[in-house]
Design a protein around this motif. Sequence first.
Motif, PDB file in Angstrom:
ATOM      1  N   SER A  11       8.115  12.470  10.044  1.00 20.48           N
ATOM      2  CA  SER A  11       9.030  11.639   9.618  1.00 20.48           C
ATOM      3  C   SER A  11       8.400  10.565  11.132  1.00 20.48           C
ATOM      4  O   SER A  11       7.377  10.800  11.507  1.00 20.48           O
ATOM      5  N   PRO A  12       8.651   9.525  10.322  1.00 19.76           N
ATOM      6  CA  PRO A  12       8.412   8.152  11.142  1.00 19.76           C
ATOM      7  C   PRO A  12       9.898   8.279  12.588  1.00 19.76           C
ATOM      8  O   PRO A  12       9.307   7.736  13.913  1.00 19.76           O
ATOM      9  N   PHE A  13      10.339   9.411  12.880  1.00 19.90           N
ATOM     10  CA  PHE A  13      10.939  10.068  13.912  1.00 19.90           C
ATOM     11  C   PHE A  13      10.330  11.189  14.813  1.00 19.90           C
ATOM     12  O   PHE A  13      10.196  12.099  14.831  1.00 19.90           O
ATOM     13  N   GLN A  14      10.352  10.197  16.302  1.00 24.16           N
ATOM     14  CA  GLN A  14      10.214  11.775  17.105  1.00 24.16           C
ATOM     15  C   GLN A  14      11.849  12.372  18.108  1.00 24.16           C
ATOM     16  O   GLN A  14      12.810  11.326  18.077  1.00 24.16           O
ATOM     17  N   ASN A  15      11.904  13.674  17.731  1.00 28.08           N
ATOM     18  CA  ASN A  15      13.166  14.155  18.095  1.00 28.08           C
ATOM     19  C   ASN A  15      13.182  14.131  19.617  1.00 28.08           C
ATOM     20  O   ASN A  15      11.902  15.141  19.337  1.00 28.08           O
TER      21      ASN A  15
END
Length: 314
Positions: A11-15
């Motif tokens: 994913s291009p996002f860090q959660n």
Amino acid sequence: MPSISEHTFTSPFQNFTREQWKRLNGQFSHTIQDIDLDRLHALNEPLTMDEIEDIYLPLAHLLEVHINTFQELHAKSNVFFKRNQQKLPFIIGIAGSVAVGKSTTARVLKKVLSLLPNRPKVELVTTDGFLYPNKELIKRGILNRKGFPESYDTKQLLQFLADIKSGKSQVSVPLYSHMEYDVLPNEKLHISQPDILIVEGINVLQVNSRKNGVFVSDFFDYSIYVDADEKNIVSWYIDRFESLRATAFQNTDSYFHKYADLSTEESYAMATQIWNEINRPNLHENIQPTRYRADLILKKGSHHFVKRIKVRKI
């Protein structure tokens, strides 16, 4: 050969969970005792000092990193181009559904950013003022689509952002009255060279908010999407409608005074109808599809408090 289900998709996002996020406050600190919670949160949107400390202080810290980098790049560009151009505003866009709490997020963010060590000048503009006046919406036959992309004077909004990003000394913004449900023709907000400008509105990340290949979000240096499950947003919208019916709608000058005498059951039915006919289609067609265009997503739980944060990787 492994099946598709066996692959791990990146994913291009860090959660981050809320607990993980609040530990990222780092070295950022300032006095927050003077924050007036009642002035910052909107109707039926609870706000606590814990929410500010756990969510907004780490967010301000992260934005400070981006702002400092932005200013450093500007200074180095001045050297490279042998110029002495004044610093330009850092623009933050905040998007999300009706009733999700964008206005509270914007006001709290304005407050905490203004308390950064260098005390930047922070201004807040909502895109409501860039709606076409009701007279024009009626002429176009789209009064019932207020809030949809076509109901905004995108050309005027883009010109405003272009003026801000060009370093214009003062820019005027049209004002909107929720009481009158219309743009105020003779009132303006004057913006004079802020260090940080926050632009809040449901439409700010919409792909089809476009004129001549230029997008509203092209002018943003950072963008935030305020998210929540639709069932929660619907509940918040209906509760807000009922609260307004018992308060602001009682004012005879209110555009919505016609709803003042509804019973609780009738109020629920009317709010549900408005949601299903206007706000739900707008959310699904125009707002929600832009969620992953944001740099950061604040995901709220059922009680309006942020429970998860997604941050685009760099």
